[in-house]
Design a protein around this motif. Sequence first.
Motif, PDB file in Angstrom:
ATOM      1  N   SER A 162      25.937  19.839   1.731  1.00 39.72           N
ATOM      2  CA  SER A 162      27.163  20.376   1.135  1.00 39.72           C
ATOM      3  C   SER A 162      27.696  19.460   0.045  1.00 39.72           C
ATOM      4  N   ASN A 163      27.655  18.149   0.293  1.00 37.31           N
ATOM      5  CA  ASN A 163      28.137  17.177  -0.708  1.00 37.31           C
ATOM      6  C   ASN A 163      27.284  17.181  -1.955  1.00 37.31           C
ATOM      7  N   ILE A 164      25.962  17.374  -1.793  1.00 39.23           N
ATOM      8  CA  ILE A 164      25.056  17.405  -2.945  1.00 39.23           C
ATOM      9  C   ILE A 164      25.325  18.620  -3.818  1.00 39.23           C
ATOM     10  N   SER A 165      25.637  19.746  -3.183  1.00 42.73           N
ATOM     11  CA  SER A 165      25.810  21.013  -3.912  1.00 42.73           C
ATOM     12  C   SER A 165      27.147  21.095  -4.631  1.00 42.73           C
ATOM     13  N   LYS A 166      28.078  20.154  -4.311  1.00 41.49           N
ATOM     14  CA  LYS A 166      29.399  20.205  -4.947  1.00 41.49           C
ATOM     15  C   LYS A 166      29.339  19.702  -6.374  1.00 41.49           C
ATOM     16  N   VAL A 219      25.046  16.360  10.344  1.00 43.92           N
ATOM     17  CA  VAL A 219      25.092  15.421   9.216  1.00 43.92           C
ATOM     18  C   VAL A 219      24.261  15.956   8.055  1.00 43.92           C
ATOM     19  N   TRP A 220      23.114  16.573   8.369  1.00 50.16           N
ATOM     20  CA  TRP A 220      22.269  17.177   7.332  1.00 50.16           C
ATOM     21  C   TRP A 220      23.064  18.205   6.522  1.00 50.16           C
ATOM     22  N   ASN A 221      23.765  19.081   7.203  1.00 57.40           N
ATOM     23  CA  ASN A 221      24.563  20.102   6.533  1.00 57.40           C
ATOM     24  C   ASN A 221      25.694  19.480   5.707  1.00 57.40           C
ATOM     25  N   LYS A 222      26.270  18.389   6.221  1.00 52.15           N
ATOM     26  CA  LYS A 222      27.327  17.688   5.471  1.00 52.15           C
ATOM     27  C   LYS A 222      26.759  17.097   4.188  1.00 52.15           C
ATOM     28  N   VAL A 223      25.600  16.452   4.299  1.00 52.58           N
ATOM     29  CA  VAL A 223      24.946  15.855   3.134  1.00 52.58           C
ATOM     30  C   VAL A 223      24.587  16.935   2.116  1.00 52.58           C
ATOM     31  N   VAL A 241      13.089  14.085   1.319  1.00 53.78           N
ATOM     32  CA  VAL A 241      13.105  12.628   1.546  1.00 53.78           C
ATOM     33  C   VAL A 241      14.458  12.043   1.168  1.00 53.78           C
ATOM     34  N   ASP A 242      14.962  12.442  -0.010  1.00 57.87           N
ATOM     35  CA  ASP A 242      16.250  11.934  -0.485  1.00 57.87           C
ATOM     36  C   ASP A 242      17.385  12.322   0.469  1.00 57.87           C
ATOM     37  N   ARG A 243      17.381  13.571   0.915  1.00 60.66           N
ATOM     38  CA  ARG A 243      18.442  14.032   1.819  1.00 60.66           C
ATOM     39  C   ARG A 243      18.367  13.352   3.181  1.00 60.66           C
ATOM     40  N   PHE A 244      17.141  13.151   3.673  1.00 58.64           N
ATOM     41  CA  PHE A 244      17.016  12.545   4.999  1.00 58.64           C
ATOM     42  C   PHE A 244      17.442  11.080   4.966  1.00 58.64           C
ATOM     43  N   LYS A 245      17.193  10.415   3.853  1.00 62.09           N
ATOM     44  CA  LYS A 245      17.680   9.038   3.699  1.00 62.09           C
ATOM     45  C   LYS A 245      19.198   9.004   3.777  1.00 62.09           C
ATOM     46  N   THR A 268      21.590   7.093   6.440  1.00 63.24           N
ATOM     47  CA  THR A 268      22.676   6.219   5.976  1.00 63.24           C
ATOM     48  C   THR A 268      24.006   6.632   6.589  1.00 63.24           C
ATOM     49  N   GLU A 269      24.249   7.943   6.619  1.00 62.76           N
ATOM     50  CA  GLU A 269      25.504   8.469   7.166  1.00 62.76           C
ATOM     51  C   GLU A 269      25.607   8.182   8.666  1.00 62.76           C
ATOM     52  N   LEU A 270      24.546   8.380   9.391  1.00 58.10           N
ATOM     53  CA  LEU A 270      24.560   8.122  10.829  1.00 58.10           C
ATOM     54  C   LEU A 270      24.771   6.635  11.117  1.00 58.10           C
ATOM     55  N   THR A 271      24.141   5.789  10.304  1.00 57.10           N
ATOM     56  CA  THR A 271      24.314   4.344  10.473  1.00 57.10           C
ATOM     57  C   THR A 271      25.764   3.942  10.248  1.00 57.10           C
TER      58      THR A 271
END
Length: 267
Positions: free
Chosen positions: A263-267, A257-261, A229-233, A237-240
């Motif tokens: 990747s950013n979370i895992s950093k 965009v999912w993969n980008k999100v 849920v958190d990632r899809f939000k 947001t990113e697409l908007t």
Amino acid sequence: MNTHENKSISSFQDLIELMRKLRSKDGCPWDKEQNHVSLKSHLIEETYEVIDAIDSGNPDKLKEELADLFFHIIFHCQIAREMGEFDIDCVMALCIDKMTRRHPHVFGDATATTPEEVIHQWEQIKKTEKGFEERKFIVDGLPRHLPALQKAQKLQKKVAKVGFDWTNIHDVIAKVDEELREVKEAIREKKPEHIEEEVGDLLFSIVNLARFLKLDTENVLHKTIYKFVDRFKKVETELTSMGKDIEKCTLEEMDAVWNKVKSNISK
């Protein structure tokens, strides 16, 4: 008796009186209509709200939700009292008697120094109590309305206690792999009933894997759900922010965009 104890007793009596008033002739139209059955869904909802409050780590929220749950207990006791079955005093007396009897290492002469010993002792005591004789089989006694994941894990624990269990994690994983292969085979056969059965077997084997790893399956899945849920939000947001309407995006665009999100979370 100190002032705090007096206040607690007074608050408890006030709550009981409040419930009686709500159910009285001059009380609340909705409360007066309720019975044990009509309150079932509300009780389940309140219980899950308590769990949500625990997960939130917010003591004020937990206090509020416990108050709502406690009110439901009083509600059911008042309904039973009106029917001449029992009242809150009977429930409290039963609770005290049961908990005293099931903790002989605290209130008696028994010894239990580890949580495992306590659990074993608890199970042995339960076998001597009224109602247990109705259970003819090891697998009896599963709460009918318990969520399926919890029910599966509870069932597996029951049979594991009599030795019906895997001896090592490798065999458990092999069983998961076997069930997955059978799902794939059922899909190739295109038989809906067979697919349903094999997916059920796969889920059951995964629950067994989680249990073997001492994980609570229900809790594990809840965490994954809220992570999604958190990632899809974040994807929305990113697409908007890119000026895109998610409902008009392709799977490839959303996946990028999912993969980008992720990747950013895992950093």
